[in-house]
Scaffold this motif. Structure first.
Motif, PDB file in Angstrom:
ATOM      1  N   LEU A  41      -4.825 -16.400 -11.696  1.00 35.17           N
ATOM      2  CA  LEU A  41      -4.307 -16.467 -10.582  1.00 35.17           C
ATOM      3  C   LEU A  41      -3.190 -15.610 -10.062  1.00 35.17           C
ATOM      4  CD1 LEU A  41      -3.376 -20.526 -10.740  1.00 35.17           C
ATOM      5  CD2 LEU A  41      -5.472 -19.191  -9.734  1.00 35.17           C
ATOM      6  N   ARG A  42      -3.005 -14.618 -11.040  1.00 37.58           N
ATOM      7  CA  ARG A  42      -1.754 -13.636 -10.623  1.00 37.58           C
ATOM      8  C   ARG A  42      -2.280 -12.050 -10.021  1.00 37.58           C
ATOM      9  NH1 ARG A  42       2.676 -15.809 -10.254  1.00 37.58           N
ATOM     10  NH2 ARG A  42       3.028 -17.545 -11.569  1.00 37.58           N
ATOM     11  N   GLY A  43      -3.435 -12.007  -9.637  1.00 38.66           N
ATOM     12  CA  GLY A  43      -4.052 -10.763  -9.180  1.00 38.66           C
ATOM     13  C   GLY A  43      -3.837 -10.630  -7.758  1.00 38.66           C
ATOM     14  N   PRO A  44      -3.817  -9.527  -7.021  1.00 38.07           N
ATOM     15  CA  PRO A  44      -3.585  -9.183  -5.671  1.00 38.07           C
ATOM     16  C   PRO A  44      -4.675  -9.904  -4.725  1.00 38.07           C
ATOM     17  CG  PRO A  44      -4.319  -7.053  -7.112  1.00 38.07           C
ATOM     18  CD  PRO A  44      -4.189  -7.916  -7.895  1.00 38.07           C
ATOM     19  N   ASP A  45      -5.892  -9.818  -5.324  1.00 32.38           N
ATOM     20  CA  ASP A  45      -6.859 -10.420  -4.426  1.00 32.38           C
ATOM     21  C   ASP A  45      -6.550 -12.158  -3.987  1.00 32.38           C
ATOM     22  OD1 ASP A  45      -8.113  -8.118  -4.607  1.00 32.38           O
ATOM     23  OD2 ASP A  45      -9.717  -8.949  -5.622  1.00 32.38           O
ATOM     24  N   VAL A  46      -6.223 -12.672  -5.162  1.00 31.89           N
ATOM     25  CA  VAL A  46      -5.742 -14.051  -5.021  1.00 31.89           C
ATOM     26  C   VAL A  46      -4.324 -14.227  -4.376  1.00 31.89           C
ATOM     27  CG1 VAL A  46      -5.189 -16.276  -6.335  1.00 31.89           C
ATOM     28  CG2 VAL A  46      -6.823 -14.711  -7.249  1.00 31.89           C
ATOM     29  N   ARG A  63      -1.979 -20.101  -4.705  1.00 33.88           N
ATOM     30  CA  ARG A  63      -2.986 -19.189  -5.318  1.00 33.88           C
ATOM     31  C   ARG A  63      -4.305 -19.977  -5.808  1.00 33.88           C
ATOM     32  NH1 ARG A  63      -0.776 -14.201  -7.385  1.00 33.88           N
ATOM     33  NH2 ARG A  63       1.164 -13.951  -6.079  1.00 33.88           N
ATOM     34  N   ALA A  64      -4.072 -21.337  -6.332  1.00 34.30           N
ATOM     35  CA  ALA A  64      -5.332 -22.122  -6.728  1.00 34.30           C
ATOM     36  C   ALA A  64      -5.945 -22.308  -5.692  1.00 34.30           C
ATOM     37  CB  ALA A  64      -4.662 -23.152  -7.422  1.00 34.30           C
ATOM     38  N   VAL A  65      -5.286 -22.704  -4.462  1.00 34.91           N
ATOM     39  CA  VAL A  65      -6.412 -22.925  -3.300  1.00 34.91           C
ATOM     40  C   VAL A  65      -7.069 -21.623  -2.863  1.00 34.91           C
ATOM     41  CG1 VAL A  65      -6.375 -23.811  -0.839  1.00 34.91           C
ATOM     42  CG2 VAL A  65      -4.796 -24.912  -2.490  1.00 34.91           C
ATOM     43  N   GLY A  66      -6.365 -20.565  -2.993  1.00 38.04           N
ATOM     44  CA  GLY A  66      -6.957 -19.336  -2.504  1.00 38.04           C
ATOM     45  C   GLY A  66      -8.113 -18.747  -3.625  1.00 38.04           C
ATOM     46  N   ARG A  67      -8.044 -19.096  -4.605  1.00 38.79           N
ATOM     47  CA  ARG A  67      -8.772 -19.002  -5.753  1.00 38.79           C
ATOM     48  C   ARG A  67     -10.037 -19.534  -5.387  1.00 38.79           C
ATOM     49  NH1 ARG A  67     -10.327 -15.318  -9.152  1.00 38.79           N
ATOM     50  NH2 ARG A  67     -12.152 -15.782  -7.572  1.00 38.79           N
ATOM     51  N   ARG A  68     -10.039 -20.756  -5.124  1.00 36.49           N
ATOM     52  CA  ARG A  68     -11.268 -21.514  -4.889  1.00 36.49           C
ATOM     53  C   ARG A  68     -11.715 -21.165  -3.452  1.00 36.49           C
ATOM     54  NH1 ARG A  68      -9.916 -27.592  -7.409  1.00 36.49           N
ATOM     55  NH2 ARG A  68     -11.533 -28.065  -6.401  1.00 36.49           N
ATOM     56  N   MET A  69     -11.039 -20.781  -2.614  1.00 37.97           N
ATOM     57  CA  MET A  69     -11.514 -20.177  -1.494  1.00 37.97           C
ATOM     58  C   MET A  69     -12.530 -18.929  -1.645  1.00 37.97           C
ATOM     59  SD  MET A  69      -9.525 -19.023   2.255  1.00 37.97           S
ATOM     60  CE  MET A  69      -8.993 -17.316   1.747  1.00 37.97           C
ATOM     61  N   ARG A 128       6.374  -4.861  -8.418  1.00 39.97           N
ATOM     62  CA  ARG A 128       5.021  -5.552  -8.606  1.00 39.97           C
ATOM     63  C   ARG A 128       4.222  -4.442  -9.180  1.00 39.97           C
ATOM     64  NH1 ARG A 128       3.602 -10.061  -6.553  1.00 39.97           N
ATOM     65  NH2 ARG A 128       5.028 -10.810  -8.072  1.00 39.97           N
ATOM     66  N   HIS A 129       4.136  -3.216  -8.706  1.00 40.48           N
ATOM     67  CA  HIS A 129       3.261  -2.199  -9.256  1.00 40.48           C
ATOM     68  C   HIS A 129       3.182  -2.062 -10.776  1.00 40.48           C
ATOM     69  CE1 HIS A 129       2.104   2.353  -9.555  1.00 40.48           C
ATOM     70  NE2 HIS A 129       0.973   1.646  -9.243  1.00 40.48           N
ATOM     71  N   LYS A 130       4.479  -2.235 -11.374  1.00 39.99           N
ATOM     72  CA  LYS A 130       4.687  -1.924 -12.777  1.00 39.99           C
ATOM     73  C   LYS A 130       3.874  -3.086 -13.335  1.00 39.99           C
ATOM     74  CE  LYS A 130       8.856   0.692 -13.374  1.00 39.99           C
ATOM     75  NZ  LYS A 130      10.521   0.292 -13.278  1.00 39.99           N
ATOM     76  N   GLU A 131       4.487  -4.222 -12.745  1.00 46.26           N
ATOM     77  CA  GLU A 131       3.600  -5.549 -13.434  1.00 46.26           C
ATOM     78  C   GLU A 131       2.029  -5.514 -13.266  1.00 46.26           C
ATOM     79  OE1 GLU A 131       6.560  -8.785 -11.349  1.00 46.26           O
ATOM     80  OE2 GLU A 131       4.378  -9.435 -11.361  1.00 46.26           O
ATOM     81  N   LEU A 132       1.597  -5.041 -12.268  1.00 45.40           N
ATOM     82  CA  LEU A 132       0.226  -5.076 -12.105  1.00 45.40           C
ATOM     83  C   LEU A 132      -0.379  -3.938 -12.950  1.00 45.40           C
ATOM     84  CD1 LEU A 132      -0.163  -5.190  -8.150  1.00 45.40           C
ATOM     85  CD2 LEU A 132      -0.805  -6.895  -9.984  1.00 45.40           C
TER      86      LEU A 132
END
Ligand code: DC
Length: 207
Positions: free
Chosen positions: A67-72, A38-44, A135-139
């Motif tokens: 780092l927890r969002g769906p885009d990341v 996720r951290a690498v994805g965030r930086r991408m 996951r839907h509830k969490e989001l």
């Protein structure tokens, strides 16, 4: 060397909660290896080249708030398919696993690639529908306004990518215990996982 426990499984299977509970119960350190991707994805997403980002990753990067969002999550699954990115993250994970006090690592390839000799391996799973509901509830609770159908589609796309990639695909190790949490509440799932660890962990003398 301390006890190493490998916990693998797909998104929203309950493996994160189970891993934290096992770590607390047995006094082990815990690493959520998804955070590395996720951290690498965030930086991408911020425009950095994934391999450069993976090689420059520091432990502090795992504490980033967003780092927890769906885009990341989507970006993480994409960078996780790149063999060179995975290779750049191996040493960090193995060093963590070898901590003197023992460790729980959760991810997709811990029991198969990162710690193939771990004495205790769990593969935690649940149906895609159940995982999407969780996951839907969490989001929603975190303020991300998404529809259940979208979350289910994302989960299926991620499962396909994570299990279908050539390099270290998500799969249960042959000696992993399978825990299907579809029909379980979290307390039951945690109790089951703790019982499996109790039954499999080596006696402290031969650890
Ligand atoms: O567990 P998670 O949802 O935070 O993981 C995010 C992505 O990272 C996931 O889609 C696949 C990838 N990943 C991986 O390939 N190997 C791991 N050990 C952990 C995560």
């Amino acid at each position: 060397m301390g006890l190493t426990i490998a916990v693998d499984g797909p998104a929203a299977s309950g493996k994160g909660t189970i891993s934290r509970a096992i770590a607390a119960r047995f006094g082990l350190a815990h690493l959520d290896t998804g955070l590395l991707y996720r951290a690498v994805g965030r930086r991408m997403l911020d425009g950095e080249e994934p391999l450069v980002a993976a090689r420059a990753l520091r432990a502090e990067d795992l504490d980033a708030e967003d780092l927890r969002g769906p885009d990341v999550a989507e970006a993480a699954s994409k960078v996780a398919a790149l063999g060179e990115v995975r290779a750049a993250l191996v040493d960090f994970q193995r060093a963590f696993a070898a901590r003197a006090g023992g460790a729980v690592l959760d991810g997709r390839d811990i029991g198969t690639v990162i710690c193939p000799d771990a004495p205790v391996k769990l593969f935690v799973t649940a149906s895609a529908e159940v995982r999407a509901e969780r996951r839907h509830k969490e989001l929603l609770a975190r303020g991300h306004d998404t529809r259940l159908e979208e979350v289910l589609a994302d989960i299926r796309a991620r499962d396909t990518r994570d299990a279908g990639r050539a390099d270290a695909p998500m799969r249960a190790a042959e000696d992993a215990v399978l825990i299907d949490t579809s029909g379980m509440g979290i307390d039951e799932a945690v109790a089951r996982a703790i019982a499996e660890v109790e039954a499999r962990r080596p006696e402290p003398d031969d650890a």
